[in-house]
Design a protein around this motif. Structure first.
Motif, PDB file in Angstrom:
ATOM      1  N   LYS A  23       0.906  -1.098  -0.156  1.00 51.85           N
ATOM      2  CA  LYS A  23      -0.232   0.126  -0.038  1.00 51.85           C
ATOM      3  C   LYS A  23       0.978   1.154  -0.060  1.00 51.85           C
ATOM      4  O   LYS A  23       0.709   2.296  -0.829  1.00 51.85           O
ATOM      5  CB  LYS A  23      -0.729   0.027   1.218  1.00 51.85           C
ATOM      6  CG  LYS A  23      -2.051  -0.858   1.092  1.00 51.85           C
ATOM      7  CD  LYS A  23      -2.952  -0.884   2.422  1.00 51.85           C
ATOM      8  CE  LYS A  23      -4.246  -1.789   2.344  1.00 51.85           C
ATOM      9  NZ  LYS A  23      -5.177  -1.556   3.570  1.00 51.85           N
ATOM     10  N   ASN A  26       2.418   1.787  -3.499  1.00 52.08           N
ATOM     11  CA  ASN A  26       1.539   2.418  -4.353  1.00 52.08           C
ATOM     12  C   ASN A  26       1.062   3.895  -4.148  1.00 52.08           C
ATOM     13  O   ASN A  26       1.006   4.722  -5.076  1.00 52.08           O
ATOM     14  CB  ASN A  26       0.164   1.705  -4.501  1.00 52.08           C
ATOM     15  CG  ASN A  26       0.302   0.347  -5.166  1.00 52.08           C
ATOM     16  OD1 ASN A  26       0.099   0.320  -6.224  1.00 52.08           O
ATOM     17  ND2 ASN A  26       0.327  -0.897  -4.571  1.00 52.08           N
ATOM     18  N   ARG A  27       0.870   4.212  -2.653  1.00 52.85           N
ATOM     19  CA  ARG A  27       0.818   5.811  -2.477  1.00 52.85           C
ATOM     20  C   ARG A  27       1.917   6.286  -2.801  1.00 52.85           C
ATOM     21  O   ARG A  27       1.657   7.543  -3.549  1.00 52.85           O
ATOM     22  CB  ARG A  27       0.454   5.836  -0.856  1.00 52.85           C
ATOM     23  CG  ARG A  27      -0.789   5.185  -0.713  1.00 52.85           C
ATOM     24  CD  ARG A  27      -1.226   5.614   0.831  1.00 52.85           C
ATOM     25  NE  ARG A  27      -0.019   5.219   1.911  1.00 52.85           N
ATOM     26  CZ  ARG A  27      -0.286   4.072   2.405  1.00 52.85           C
ATOM     27  NH1 ARG A  27      -1.518   3.357   2.446  1.00 52.85           N
ATOM     28  NH2 ARG A  27       0.640   3.711   3.445  1.00 52.85           N
ATOM     29  N   GLN A  28       3.300   6.062  -2.439  1.00 57.46           N
ATOM     30  CA  GLN A  28       4.344   6.915  -2.777  1.00 57.46           C
ATOM     31  C   GLN A  28       4.770   6.952  -4.334  1.00 57.46           C
ATOM     32  O   GLN A  28       5.440   7.785  -4.951  1.00 57.46           O
ATOM     33  CB  GLN A  28       5.452   6.559  -1.834  1.00 57.46           C
ATOM     34  CG  GLN A  28       6.127   5.408  -2.406  1.00 57.46           C
ATOM     35  CD  GLN A  28       7.094   5.120  -1.159  1.00 57.46           C
ATOM     36  OE1 GLN A  28       7.053   5.242  -0.062  1.00 57.46           O
ATOM     37  NE2 GLN A  28       8.157   4.278  -1.420  1.00 57.46           N
ATOM     38  N   GLY A  29       4.537   5.728  -5.146  1.00 60.76           N
ATOM     39  CA  GLY A  29       4.878   5.591  -6.310  1.00 60.76           C
ATOM     40  C   GLY A  29       6.399   4.998  -6.326  1.00 60.76           C
ATOM     41  O   GLY A  29       6.725   4.901  -5.453  1.00 60.76           O
ATOM     42  N   PHE A 274      -2.245   2.171  -7.972  1.00 63.93           N
ATOM     43  CA  PHE A 274      -1.851   3.477  -7.583  1.00 63.93           C
ATOM     44  C   PHE A 274      -3.091   4.451  -7.498  1.00 63.93           C
ATOM     45  O   PHE A 274      -3.203   5.268  -6.385  1.00 63.93           O
ATOM     46  CB  PHE A 274      -1.106   4.130  -8.781  1.00 63.93           C
ATOM     47  CG  PHE A 274       0.373   3.359  -9.076  1.00 63.93           C
ATOM     48  CD1 PHE A 274       1.422   3.379  -8.211  1.00 63.93           C
ATOM     49  CD2 PHE A 274       0.395   2.381 -10.120  1.00 63.93           C
ATOM     50  CE1 PHE A 274       2.563   2.432  -8.266  1.00 63.93           C
ATOM     51  CE2 PHE A 274       1.517   1.659 -10.217  1.00 63.93           C
ATOM     52  CZ  PHE A 274       2.634   1.747  -9.563  1.00 63.93           C
ATOM     53  N   GLN A 275      -3.729   4.653  -8.324  1.00 65.91           N
ATOM     54  CA  GLN A 275      -4.930   5.577  -8.149  1.00 65.91           C
ATOM     55  C   GLN A 275      -5.926   5.079  -7.009  1.00 65.91           C
ATOM     56  O   GLN A 275      -6.239   6.014  -6.225  1.00 65.91           O
ATOM     57  CB  GLN A 275      -5.736   5.314  -9.537  1.00 65.91           C
ATOM     58  CG  GLN A 275      -5.001   5.708 -10.735  1.00 65.91           C
ATOM     59  CD  GLN A 275      -5.869   5.363 -12.055  1.00 65.91           C
ATOM     60  OE1 GLN A 275      -6.128   4.435 -12.236  1.00 65.91           O
ATOM     61  NE2 GLN A 275      -5.869   6.506 -12.786  1.00 65.91           N
ATOM     62  N   ASN A 277      -4.970   3.494  -4.123  1.00 62.00           N
ATOM     63  CA  ASN A 277      -4.499   3.633  -2.889  1.00 62.00           C
ATOM     64  C   ASN A 277      -4.228   5.098  -2.548  1.00 62.00           C
ATOM     65  O   ASN A 277      -4.335   5.495  -1.349  1.00 62.00           O
ATOM     66  CB  ASN A 277      -3.006   2.996  -2.751  1.00 62.00           C
ATOM     67  CG  ASN A 277      -3.067   1.682  -2.576  1.00 62.00           C
ATOM     68  OD1 ASN A 277      -3.192   1.140  -1.218  1.00 62.00           O
ATOM     69  ND2 ASN A 277      -3.059   0.640  -3.556  1.00 62.00           N
ATOM     70  N   ARG A 278      -4.273   5.993  -3.696  1.00 60.40           N
ATOM     71  CA  ARG A 278      -4.194   7.357  -3.381  1.00 60.40           C
ATOM     72  C   ARG A 278      -5.664   8.001  -3.072  1.00 60.40           C
ATOM     73  O   ARG A 278      -5.645   9.294  -3.043  1.00 60.40           O
ATOM     74  CB  ARG A 278      -3.365   8.045  -4.522  1.00 60.40           C
ATOM     75  CG  ARG A 278      -1.718   7.554  -4.741  1.00 60.40           C
ATOM     76  CD  ARG A 278      -1.378   8.221  -6.060  1.00 60.40           C
ATOM     77  NE  ARG A 278       0.186   7.396  -5.895  1.00 60.40           N
ATOM     78  CZ  ARG A 278       0.937   7.447  -7.232  1.00 60.40           C
ATOM     79  NH1 ARG A 278       0.187   7.883  -8.327  1.00 60.40           N
ATOM     80  NH2 ARG A 278       2.050   7.123  -7.006  1.00 60.40           N
ATOM     81  N   GLU A 280      -7.625   8.451  -5.673  1.00 62.75           N
ATOM     82  CA  GLU A 280      -7.825   9.153  -7.045  1.00 62.75           C
ATOM     83  C   GLU A 280      -9.123   8.644  -7.537  1.00 62.75           C
ATOM     84  O   GLU A 280      -9.646   9.549  -8.647  1.00 62.75           O
ATOM     85  CB  GLU A 280      -6.698   9.187  -7.999  1.00 62.75           C
ATOM     86  CG  GLU A 280      -5.553   9.922  -7.232  1.00 62.75           C
ATOM     87  CD  GLU A 280      -4.336   9.686  -7.988  1.00 62.75           C
ATOM     88  OE1 GLU A 280      -3.225  10.299  -7.682  1.00 62.75           O
ATOM     89  OE2 GLU A 280      -4.225   8.802  -8.951  1.00 62.75           O
TER      90      GLU A 280
END
Length: 317
Positions: A23, A26-29, A274-275, A277-278, A280
Motif C-alpha cells: 500500500k 502504491n501511495r508513494q509511487g 496507484f489510483q 491507494n491514493r 484518486e
C-alpha cells in the motif's frame, strides 16, 4: 552481501506487514518501473505443451532502494519435481548504489503475489467476506489462502483444482485455516464471497453467471494474452475493473486485453492500484457490487516486498 533464502523469506513474511508495504509503495509511487519478457528465440523456448519464459522486472525508488528480479517460468518443471518459477532478486541501496542483498526469487514471488491479492481484497472485498474460494493446484495457492485469510474474517475456505487428488490441505489446517476440497466449481463459485484464481487457463474457468452479488473476483494466474481465467460475462457484471499495474495487464494479460478488444470497456475505465491507494478513483461503493481485480505483477511490488523483508531481517538481527 546478505542472502535471504526461501526458508528465511517465509519465516520473515507476515501478510499484514507485506500488505502495508505494498500500500505504501502504491501511495508513494516508484520512479522507474519496467517489465521485460525476453522473447528472442534463444530466450523463449517453444515446446509441445507451452513455452518457457524469462522475465526481468526492475524498479527504482530514488534515494531509497532499487532492484531487479530475474525469474524463469518453466511450466513443465513440476513433472521433474522442480518449481515452475525460479529466480533471484538483487536489492541495492538507493543512496549509495551498493548491492546489499539477494533474495530467493521464487519465494519472493510467492509471498509478494499473495500479499498483492490480499491488498486488493482489503481495499475492494466486503468487510464481512467469510467464504473464500481458491482455484489452482500450484505452489501459489496455499499462499493465497493464507494471505486472504489474514485480511478478512474467513470462516470457510474452498480449494478447487482440476486434479483434486494433488491438493494437500493438511499444512494449512495445521495453521488453523478452515480448508476443504471443493468438488463442484460451479457450486463453489455461487457460494463464494472472494474468488481467487491462480491457474494457467487459456479458456475461462469462472463464468460470470455464477458470481453472486457482492463477491470479489481476484484473477492472478494469466500473464499472457492467450490466458484467461474469467469470461466476458464476469467482466460485464463487475461495477468497475481494477488492475495492479497497467504495464503488466492492459494489452498484456488476456483477462484485460480481450474484453477491451471486444469493446466491453475503454482503457481509461480501468483503475490501477496507484489510483485506488491514493484515493484518486473509487473503490467498492456498496455491498452488492461485484468487484473485479486482475493481478499482473510488477517490479514495484517486488521492490516493496524485498525492502520490507530486508528491513525486517536487519531489525531482527
Amino acid at each position: 552481501m546478505l542472502h535471504l533464502d526461501a526458508r528465511r523469506i517465509h519465516a520473515l513474511s507476515d501478510y499484514p506487514g507485506l500488505v502495508g508495504a505494498l500500500k505504501a509503495m502504491n501511495r508513494q509511487g516508484v520512479d522507474i518501473i519496467e517489465r521485460m519478457l525476453l522473447s528472442q528465440p534463444t530466450r523463449r523456448q517453444e515446446h509441445g505443451t507451452g513455452q518457457n519464459d524469462w522475465l526481468l522486472l526492475p524498479a527504482w525508488s530514488f534515494d531509497r532502494y532499487f532492484g531487479i528480479k530475474l525469474v524463469s517460468v518453466f511450466p513443465d518443471n513440476p513433472r521433474r519435481d522442480l518449481p515452475a518459477i525460479q529466480g533471484i532478486y538483487a536489492l541495492f541501496d538507493g543512496r549509495q548504489g551498493t548491492a546489499i542483498a539477494t533474495l530467493d526469487g521464487a519465494a519472493l514471488t510467492l509471498v509478494k503475489t499473495a500479499a498483492n491479492s490480499a491488498m486488493a481484497s482489503d481495499l475492494l472485498s466486503r468487510k464481512d467476506a467469510a467464504l473464500l474460494l481458491v482455484c489452482g493446484g500450484g505452489a501459489l495457492a496455499p499462499h493465497l489462502i493464507a494471505a486472504h485469510c489474514a485480511v478478512r474474517p474467513i470462516e470457510r475456505v474452498l480449494w478447487w483444482s482440476r486434479r483434486p487428488e494433488a491438493l494437500d490441505p493438511a499444512p494449512l489446517r495445521a495453521l488453523g485455516l478452515p480448508v476443504e476440497i471443493a468438488g463442484d466449481l460451479d457450486r463453489a463459485v455461487h457460494a463464494a464471497d472472494i474468488i481467487s484464481t491462480a491457474t494457467r487457463a487459456t479458456d475461462p474457468i469462472i463464468a460470470g453467471e455464477w458470481l453472486k452479488p457482492g463477491c470479489h473476483l481476484d484473477l492472478v494466474g494469466g500473464y499472457l494474452p492467450e490466458m484467461r481465467e474469467a469470461d466476458d460475462a464476469a467482466f460485464r457484471r463487475a461495477a468497475r475493473h481494477y488492475v495492479d499495474a497497467r504495464l503488466t495487464t492492459v494489452g498484456v494479460a488476456g483477462d484485460v486485453c480481450a474484453p477491451l478488444a471486444a469493446g466491453l470497456a475503454k482503457e481509461g475505465d480501468i483503475i490501477d492500484m496507484f489510483q485506488l491507494n491514493r484515493g484518486e478513483r473509487p473503490g467498492r461503493e456498496d455491498n452488492r457490487e461485484i468487484t473485479w481485480f486482475k493481478s499482473g505483477g510488477g517490479g514495484h511490488e517486488d521492490l516493496a516486498a524485498a525492502q520490507y523483508l530486508y528491513e525486517r531481517h536487519i531489525g531482527a538481527n
